[in-house]
Scaffold this active site. Structure first.
Site, PDB file in Angstrom:
ATOM      1  CB  ILE A  30     -43.204  25.118  12.145  1.00  0.00           C
ATOM      2  CG1 ILE A  30     -43.553  25.635  13.525  1.00  0.00           C
ATOM      3  CG2 ILE A  30     -44.283  24.419  11.157  1.00  0.00           C
ATOM      4  CD1 ILE A  30     -44.853  26.862  12.979  1.00  0.00           C
ATOM      5  CG  ASN A 104     -41.996  26.149   7.488  1.00  0.00           C
ATOM      6  OD1 ASN A 104     -43.328  26.339   8.500  1.00  0.00           O
ATOM      7  ND2 ASN A 104     -40.999  25.985   7.837  1.00  0.00           N
ATOM      8  CB  SER A 162     -49.823  31.569  11.221  1.00  0.00           C
ATOM      9  OG  SER A 162     -51.105  32.291  12.391  1.00  0.00           O
ATOM     10  CE1 TYR A 177     -46.111  36.189  10.842  1.00  0.00           C
ATOM     11  CE2 TYR A 177     -48.876  35.617  12.001  1.00  0.00           C
ATOM     12  CZ  TYR A 177     -47.328  35.066  11.387  1.00  0.00           C
ATOM     13  OH  TYR A 177     -47.042  33.090  11.257  1.00  0.00           O
ATOM     14  CE  LYS A 181     -47.715  33.375   8.568  1.00  0.00           C
ATOM     15  NZ  LYS A 181     -46.971  31.655   7.517  1.00  0.00           N
ATOM     16  CB  ILE A 209     -45.833  27.021  16.943  1.00  0.00           C
ATOM     17  CG1 ILE A 209     -47.508  26.103  16.347  1.00  0.00           C
ATOM     18  CG2 ILE A 209     -45.667  25.179  17.520  1.00  0.00           C
ATOM     19  CD1 ILE A 209     -48.110  25.029  17.216  1.00  0.00           C
TER      20      ILE A 209
HETATM   21  N1  LIG Z   1     -44.251  29.706  16.102  1.00  0.00           N
HETATM   22  C1  LIG Z   1     -45.603  29.797  16.091  1.00  0.00           C
HETATM   23  O1  LIG Z   1     -46.165  30.099  17.705  1.00  0.00           O
HETATM   24  C2  LIG Z   1     -46.128  30.115  14.296  1.00  0.00           C
HETATM   25  C3  LIG Z   1     -47.664  30.083  14.099  1.00  0.00           C
HETATM   26  C4  LIG Z   1     -48.080  29.807  12.508  1.00  0.00           C
HETATM   27  C5  LIG Z   1     -47.324  29.874  12.046  1.00  0.00           C
HETATM   28  N2  LIG Z   1     -46.438  30.391  12.621  1.00  0.00           N
HETATM   29  C6  LIG Z   1     -45.773  29.681  10.855  1.00  0.00           C
HETATM   30  O2  LIG Z   1     -44.621  28.816  11.140  1.00  0.00           O
HETATM   31  C7  LIG Z   1     -43.368  29.289   9.572  1.00  0.00           C
HETATM   32  C8  LIG Z   1     -42.561  28.905  10.567  1.00  0.00           C
HETATM   33  O3  LIG Z   1     -42.326  29.338  11.914  1.00  0.00           O
HETATM   34  P1  LIG Z   1     -41.468  29.180  12.629  1.00  0.00           P
HETATM   35  O4  LIG Z   1     -42.782  29.694  14.269  1.00  0.00           O
HETATM   36  O5  LIG Z   1     -40.657  27.822  12.478  1.00  0.00           O
HETATM   37  O6  LIG Z   1     -40.189  29.919  12.792  1.00  0.00           O
HETATM   38  P2  LIG Z   1     -38.968  30.111  13.335  1.00  0.00           P
HETATM   39  O7  LIG Z   1     -38.017  28.798  14.127  1.00  0.00           O
HETATM   40  O8  LIG Z   1     -38.405  31.081  13.358  1.00  0.00           O
HETATM   41  O9  LIG Z   1     -37.830  29.139  11.769  1.00  0.00           O
HETATM   42  C9  LIG Z   1     -38.122  30.063  10.776  1.00  0.00           C
HETATM   43  C10 LIG Z   1     -37.211  29.131   9.791  1.00  0.00           C
HETATM   44  O10 LIG Z   1     -37.556  30.723   8.513  1.00  0.00           O
HETATM   45  C11 LIG Z   1     -36.420  30.193   8.064  1.00  0.00           C
HETATM   46  N3  LIG Z   1     -35.953  31.556   6.879  1.00  0.00           N
HETATM   47  C12 LIG Z   1     -36.507  33.048   7.476  1.00  0.00           C
HETATM   48  N4  LIG Z   1     -36.324  33.406   6.703  1.00  0.00           N
HETATM   49  C13 LIG Z   1     -36.261  32.900   5.428  1.00  0.00           C
HETATM   50  C14 LIG Z   1     -35.674  33.445   4.313  1.00  0.00           C
HETATM   51  N5  LIG Z   1     -35.742  34.476   3.775  1.00  0.00           N
HETATM   52  N6  LIG Z   1     -35.608  32.573   2.858  1.00  0.00           N
HETATM   53  C15 LIG Z   1     -35.772  31.160   3.434  1.00  0.00           C
HETATM   54  N7  LIG Z   1     -35.562  30.920   4.666  1.00  0.00           N
HETATM   55  C16 LIG Z   1     -35.886  31.362   5.501  1.00  0.00           C
HETATM   56  C17 LIG Z   1     -35.506  29.955   8.426  1.00  0.00           C
HETATM   57  O11 LIG Z   1     -34.324  29.590   8.491  1.00  0.00           O
HETATM   58  P3  LIG Z   1     -32.299  30.371   9.016  1.00  0.00           P
HETATM   59  O12 LIG Z   1     -32.690  29.824  10.363  1.00  0.00           O
HETATM   60  O13 LIG Z   1     -31.902  29.591   8.669  1.00  0.00           O
HETATM   61  O14 LIG Z   1     -32.016  31.958   8.218  1.00  0.00           O
HETATM   62  C18 LIG Z   1     -35.953  29.393  10.102  1.00  0.00           C
HETATM   63  O15 LIG Z   1     -36.211  27.895   9.303  1.00  0.00           O
HETATM   64  C19 LIG Z   1     -43.533  30.160   9.269  1.00  0.00           C
HETATM   65  O16 LIG Z   1     -44.345  31.031   8.689  1.00  0.00           O
HETATM   66  C20 LIG Z   1     -44.691  31.020  10.584  1.00  0.00           C
HETATM   67  O17 LIG Z   1     -45.130  32.570  10.839  1.00  0.00           O
HETATM   68  C21 LIG Z   1     -45.846  30.283  13.194  1.00  0.00           C
HETATM   69  C1  LIG Z   2     -52.330  38.906  14.318  1.00  0.00           C
HETATM   70  O1  LIG Z   2     -52.713  37.125  14.706  1.00  0.00           O
HETATM   71  C2  LIG Z   2     -51.949  37.274  15.487  1.00  0.00           C
HETATM   72  C3  LIG Z   2     -52.827  35.458  15.622  1.00  0.00           C
HETATM   73  O2  LIG Z   2     -51.559  35.048  15.220  1.00  0.00           O
HETATM   74  C4  LIG Z   2     -52.596  37.539  16.742  1.00  0.00           C
HETATM   75  O3  LIG Z   2     -52.346  37.764  18.098  1.00  0.00           O
HETATM   76  C5  LIG Z   2     -52.469  39.333  16.581  1.00  0.00           C
HETATM   77  O4  LIG Z   2     -53.747  40.502  16.981  1.00  0.00           O
HETATM   78  C6  LIG Z   2     -53.121  40.252  15.284  1.00  0.00           C
HETATM   79  N1  LIG Z   2     -52.814  41.203  15.210  1.00  0.00           N
HETATM   80  C7  LIG Z   2     -53.750  41.731  14.301  1.00  0.00           C
HETATM   81  C8  LIG Z   2     -53.489  43.622  14.361  1.00  0.00           C
HETATM   82  O5  LIG Z   2     -54.693  41.301  13.426  1.00  0.00           O
END
Ligand SMILES: NC(=O)c1ccc[n+]([C@@H]2O[C@H](COP(=O)([O-])OP(=O)(O)OC[C@H]3O[C@@H](n4cnc5c(N)ncnc54)[C@H](OP(=O)(O)O)[C@@H]3O)[C@@H](O)[C@H]2O)c1
Ligand SMILES: *[C@@H]1O[C@H](CO)[C@@H](O)[C@H](O)[C@H]1NC(C)=O
Ligand SMILES: *[C@@H]1O[C@H](CO)[C@@H](O)[C@H](O)[C@H]1NC(C)=O
Length: 269
Positions: A30, A104, A162, A177, A181, A209
């Site tokens: 993302i 992010n 999220s 988690y 969030k 995503i």
């Molecule tokens: N995927 C989903 O469905 C989803 C849904 C809702 C929210 N989100 C949120 O969206 C954000 C991005 O998620 P994503 O799905 O894109 O994850 P991802 O593909 O796993 O990418 C995570 C990114 O965060 C960086 N990162 C991890 N730990 C770090 C640290 N300690 N310091 C600095 N950078 C760090 C990683 O860098 P490196 O690769 O270089 O380690 C990578 O660029 C997160 O906050 C996640 O919680 C994701």
């Molecule tokens: C936390 O949030 C995720 C959605 O991102 C959901 O699938 C999961 O069930 C939730 N878990 C709890 C224990 O709240």
């Protein structure tokens, strides 16, 4: 007072030309999509990464160079307040200014809540909540300083939260988690009010995503999610970039402290 933009044609409000944006965790998923969107809107871009290989980062640098903007990647672990603060200051030095910051970087650990280790709990909170706060704090100080110098009117912060902030996901187990969030969205709303004179603060809450973060789940879970997403598909990361540009730009000049949910209808049922 909240900065008021002058009336102008709508597409010009989305332009980020002459601005500088920083995205933490911009090396994948993302964050990478958000950084590409900001660059396509004309912004120069800085990203941070944590563990990506030099080889991967070379590809990322080439990708941004092809967009014709100034780009730089910084290795920085957001859990360390000193590191991320110095990194933000370095971006201001290297680019001459800073307008948009997207905290992010995030991680998800899936374990039953009663078995969660202290280490995994701390890691989840320290990246998702502490790291985002330290990033926003450093951004706010950079914005204030530029405002005092007369080089910036208003900075923008766009957190990646999220849908987990508001709903209980099922069947995967990730209570800490979700708590991280939910805390982030509350933080966003409080900072949005406290910093309204020099920064506009909002959050984007993605649903499911297609990134590395989702790939770790078993097929049964992914099939189940399809049955509860009204849109019947995952979101591709590029489908989020318009929302980041909107909240980072003058197109959203009166949007303050909001959580923009992007979930294909997931949070509605
Ligand atoms: N995927 C989903 O469905 C989803 C849904 C809702 C929210 N989100 C949120 O969206 C954000 C991005 O998620 P994503 O799905 O894109 O994850 P991802 O593909 O796993 O990418 C995570 C990114 O965060 C960086 N990162 C991890 N730990 C770090 C640290 N300690 N310091 C600095 N950078 C760090 C990683 O860098 P490196 O690769 O270089 O380690 C990578 O660029 C997160 O906050 C996640 O919680 C994701
Ligand atoms: C936390 O949030 C995720 C959605 O991102 C959901 O699938 C999961 O069930 C939730 N878990 C709890 C224990 O709240
Ligand atoms: C971030 O980097 C540190 C040190 O290089 C490492 O210990 C940590 O596991 C990394 N975090 C993630 C989420 O990859």
């Amino acid at each position: 007072m909240l900065y008021q933009v002058a009336e102008s044609p709508v597409l010009s409000l989305f332009s980020l030309k002459g601005q500088v944006s920083l995205v933490t965790g911009g090396s994948r998923g993302i964050g990478l999509a958000a950084a590409i969107g900001l660059a396509e809107a004309g912004s120069d871009v800085a990203i941070t990464y944590n563990s990506s290989s030099d080889e991967h980062m070379k590809e990322i640098i080439a990708k941004f160079e092809s967009l014709g903007i100034k780009f730089k990647a910084y290795k920085c672990n957001v859990v360390n307040k000193k590191d991320i603060t110095e990194c933000v200051e370095q971006v201001v030095k290297d680019f001459g200014r800073l307008d948009v910051v997207v905290p992010n970087a995030g991680i998800a650990v899936h374990e039953p809540a009663e078995d969660f280790t202290e280490d995994d709990y701390r890691k989840t909170m320290s990246v998702n909540l502490d790291g985002a706060y330290y990033t926003a704090q450093a951004a706010a100080n950079a914005f204030k300083k530029q405002k005092q110098q007369g080089t910036l009117i208003q900075g923008k912060i766009v957190f990646t939260a999220s849908v987990s902030s508001a709903i209980v996901n099922f069947p995967q187990k990730q209570a800490p988690y979700n708590a991280s969030k939910a805390g982030l969205v509350r933080l966003c709303k409080c900072l949005a009010v406290e910093w309204v004179d020099f920064a506009r603060v909002n959050a984007i809450s993605p649903g499911f995503i297609a990134t590395d973060m989702l790939d770790v789940h078993p097929k049964e879970n992914r099939d189940f999610w399809m049955s509860v997403i009204p849109g019947k598909r995952h979101c591709q990361t590029h489908e989020l970039k318009g929302a980041y540009v909107f909240l980072a730009s003058d197109a959203s000049s009166y949007v303050v402290g909001e959580e923009l949910i992007i979930g294909g209808g997931y949070s509605l049922i």
